[in-house]
Design a protein around this motif. Sequence first.
Motif, PDB file in Angstrom:
ATOM      1  N   HIS A   3      69.391 -28.010 -13.797  1.00  0.00           N
ATOM      2  CA  HIS A   3      68.606 -26.994 -13.846  1.00  0.00           C
ATOM      3  C   HIS A   3      66.994 -27.270 -13.283  1.00  0.00           C
ATOM      4  CE1 HIS A   3      71.011 -24.061 -15.706  1.00  0.00           C
ATOM      5  NE2 HIS A   3      71.640 -24.876 -16.591  1.00  0.00           N
ATOM      6  N   ASN A   5      64.458 -26.486 -14.182  1.00  0.00           N
ATOM      7  CA  ASN A   5      63.207 -26.729 -15.113  1.00  0.00           C
ATOM      8  C   ASN A   5      63.794 -27.352 -16.489  1.00  0.00           C
ATOM      9  OD1 ASN A   5      65.387 -25.052 -16.220  1.00  0.00           O
ATOM     10  ND2 ASN A   5      64.040 -23.272 -16.788  1.00  0.00           N
ATOM     11  N   GLN A   8      60.941 -29.072 -18.308  1.00  0.00           N
ATOM     12  CA  GLN A   8      60.083 -28.140 -19.018  1.00  0.00           C
ATOM     13  C   GLN A   8      61.025 -27.867 -20.342  1.00  0.00           C
ATOM     14  OE1 GLN A   8      60.782 -27.627 -15.887  1.00  0.00           O
ATOM     15  NE2 GLN A   8      58.674 -27.338 -15.117  1.00  0.00           N
ATOM     16  N   ARG A   9      62.378 -27.789 -20.302  1.00  0.00           N
ATOM     17  CA  ARG A   9      63.225 -27.406 -21.389  1.00  0.00           C
ATOM     18  C   ARG A   9      63.209 -28.637 -22.410  1.00  0.00           C
ATOM     19  NH1 ARG A   9      68.660 -27.167 -19.294  1.00  0.00           N
ATOM     20  NH2 ARG A   9      68.940 -29.405 -20.170  1.00  0.00           N
ATOM     21  N   TYR A  12      59.848 -28.866 -24.198  1.00  0.00           N
ATOM     22  CA  TYR A  12      59.966 -27.979 -25.421  1.00  0.00           C
ATOM     23  C   TYR A  12      60.796 -27.938 -26.499  1.00  0.00           C
ATOM     24  CZ  TYR A  12      60.208 -22.912 -27.468  1.00  0.00           C
ATOM     25  OH  TYR A  12      60.223 -21.835 -27.925  1.00  0.00           O
ATOM     26  N   ILE A  31      66.573 -20.250 -26.850  1.00  0.00           N
ATOM     27  CA  ILE A  31      66.028 -21.103 -25.858  1.00  0.00           C
ATOM     28  C   ILE A  31      66.793 -21.130 -24.484  1.00  0.00           C
ATOM     29  CG2 ILE A  31      65.644 -23.866 -25.232  1.00  0.00           C
ATOM     30  CD1 ILE A  31      65.410 -24.076 -28.658  1.00  0.00           C
ATOM     31  N   ILE A  34      65.339 -18.402 -22.312  1.00  0.00           N
ATOM     32  CA  ILE A  34      64.158 -18.870 -21.961  1.00  0.00           C
ATOM     33  C   ILE A  34      64.284 -19.586 -20.716  1.00  0.00           C
ATOM     34  CG2 ILE A  34      61.764 -20.122 -22.521  1.00  0.00           C
ATOM     35  CD1 ILE A  34      62.097 -18.961 -25.238  1.00  0.00           C
ATOM     36  N   PHE A  35      65.447 -20.568 -20.814  1.00  0.00           N
ATOM     37  CA  PHE A  35      65.319 -21.460 -19.707  1.00  0.00           C
ATOM     38  C   PHE A  35      66.268 -21.371 -18.874  1.00  0.00           C
ATOM     39  CE2 PHE A  35      62.440 -23.566 -22.546  1.00  0.00           C
ATOM     40  CZ  PHE A  35      61.323 -24.052 -21.978  1.00  0.00           C
ATOM     41  N   CYS A  37      69.852 -21.344 -19.200  1.00  0.00           N
ATOM     42  CA  CYS A  37      70.710 -22.373 -19.380  1.00  0.00           C
ATOM     43  C   CYS A  37      71.455 -21.968 -20.586  1.00  0.00           C
ATOM     44  CB  CYS A  37      70.250 -23.895 -19.502  1.00  0.00           C
ATOM     45  SG  CYS A  37      69.310 -24.022 -20.960  1.00  0.00           S
TER      46      CYS A  37
END
Length: 153
Positions: A3, A5, A8-9, A12, A31, A34-35, A37
């Motif tokens: 991914h 991101n 960032q994931r 987090y 979560i 949000i990401f 996934c």
Amino acid sequence: MAHPNIDQRRHYVKILLGKGVYIDFKMKLEIGIIFACSHSAITADILALTRNKNLPTPHVSQNMRNKIRQRDGILCQYCGSKSLHKEYVVEHVIPASRGGVARPYNLVIACQSCNSIKGKSVWIPNNIEAITKDYSEWRIYIMELATNHQKII
């Protein structure tokens, strides 16, 4: 493909873990939204962030898979059936989620059926004496965690 991101994931998730937050299934789903996934990706992040870095990795390399295939052939080490090449897997005797490592003494060939039924439990493989001959403490550990001594059909 990873991914875009992923960093960032993981950051987090790391912050949540650092705050002592218990990330249950529902939170993994949130979560994941949000990401963009799956909850499995969040689980992988948690395992990667919390595992003891002094222990060997639970991930099985292609080289290790080849060694296990050469050792066990196409014979399931739980039920004894012979499988076609694509019908068996190299699997952890003690699953990675329970502290299993990707070492020859914890990896065996299993048919898809046994692998699916076994799940996260620990079964004693037919070749336990051979695979743990130099690691008697691991044999004891397998025996202590074992839920079934043989495949139940």
